[in-house]
Design a protein around this motif. Structure first.
Motif, mmCIF file in Angstrom:
data_model
loop_
_atom_site.group_PDB
_atom_site.id
_atom_site.type_symbol
_atom_site.label_atom_id
_atom_site.label_comp_id
_atom_site.label_asym_id
_atom_site.label_seq_id
_atom_site.Cartn_x
_atom_site.Cartn_y
_atom_site.Cartn_z
ATOM 1 N N VAL A 81 0.793 -1.153 -0.075
ATOM 2 C CA VAL A 81 0.009 -0.036 0.055
ATOM 3 C C VAL A 81 1.067 1.320 0.110
ATOM 4 N N SER A 103 -0.693 7.507 0.365
ATOM 5 C CA SER A 103 -1.990 7.728 -0.346
ATOM 6 C C SER A 103 -1.856 8.757 -1.545
ATOM 7 N N SER A 130 -5.779 1.373 -3.962
ATOM 8 C CA SER A 130 -4.736 1.599 -2.700
ATOM 9 C C SER A 130 -3.577 0.577 -2.893
ATOM 10 N N ASN A 131 -3.944 -0.600 -3.257
ATOM 11 C CA ASN A 131 -2.819 -1.313 -3.313
ATOM 12 C C ASN A 131 -1.970 -1.470 -4.772
#
Lengths: 115, 115
Positions: free
Chosen positions: B24, B27, B73-74
């Motif tokens: 992850v 962000s 996200s991944n």
């Protein structure tokens, strides 16, 4: 070929003393960047300091400073007032402007800090 | 401070099996990387990824490897049919931009052991 060499597999320093880790690199690029990363036993690689090749002034971050000798293609890391938390594997790394930001790493230097 | 997180921390797999390593990234970062470190060797670049496609890959990143951003996200690395020589520490990294000056932030790594 772009290569990075760290000739010291291991170094040790007494707490509060100063230690210098060596790094040399080989490149034909004119626009490049050099980094020192620290990898403590927790494994996460943490950026310590960065140097732009076009800058003549050596980078400094608190107790960490570099000696960047562009003609000699040398980029050493000096740690002043060493602390126990500085114990880690230290990697020198290099990238250049047209590389797509791929980092080329040295072999690493394991730093031990003795109390 | 935001971090890159990787799961699992250690993966043990039988030779010939498929494995997926997960990451992850931070962000708001847009560029993602995978590196690997075979025990006792240098950290090596595998692949960089941006805008849902590979930006650059090394000679190591052959048809056995693939990367994907399955959701927002991944970021995953898949090894299709693992070999003994795939045993290594795999590091994910992310950066805000792909400029060489932009530092890459690394995760803790996944230790992959192939039996």
């Amino acid at each position: 070929a772009q290569t990075v060499t760290q000739s010291q597999p291991e170094m040790s320093v007494q707490e509060a003393e100063t230690v210098t880790l060596s790094c040399t690199y080989d490149t034909s690029e004119s626009d490049y960047y050099l980094f020192w990363y620290k990898q403590p036993p927790s494994r996460q690689m943490i950026l310590v300091i960065r140097q732009e090749a076009y800058k003549q002034q050596n980078a400094t971050e608190n107790r960490f400073s570099v000696n960047f000798q562009k003609a000699a293609k040398s980029f050493s890391l000096k740690i002043s007032d060493s602390q126990l938390g500085d114990a880690a594997m230290y990697f020198c790394a290099y990238t250049w402007e047209t590389s797509g930001s791929r980092l080329t790493f040295g072999e690493g230097t394991q730093l031990t800090v003795n109390p | 401070e935001p971090e890159v997180t990787q799961t699992p921390s250690h993966q043990v797999t039988q030779m010939g099996q498929e494995v997926i390593l997960r990451c992850v990234p931070i962000s708001n970062h847009l560029y993602f990387y995978w590196y690997r470190q075979i025990l006792g060797q240098k950290v090596e670049f595998l692949v960089s990824f941006y805008n849902n496609e590979i930006s650059e890959k090394s000679e190591i990143f052959d048809d056995q490897f693939s990367v994907e951003r399955p959701d927002g996200s991944n970021f995953t690395l898949k090894i299709r049919s693992t070999k003994l020589e795939d045993s290594a520490m795999y590091f994910c990294a992310s950066s805000l931009q792909i400029l060489a000056a932009q530092p890459q932030h690394f995760g803790d790594g996944t230790r992959l052991s192939i039996l």
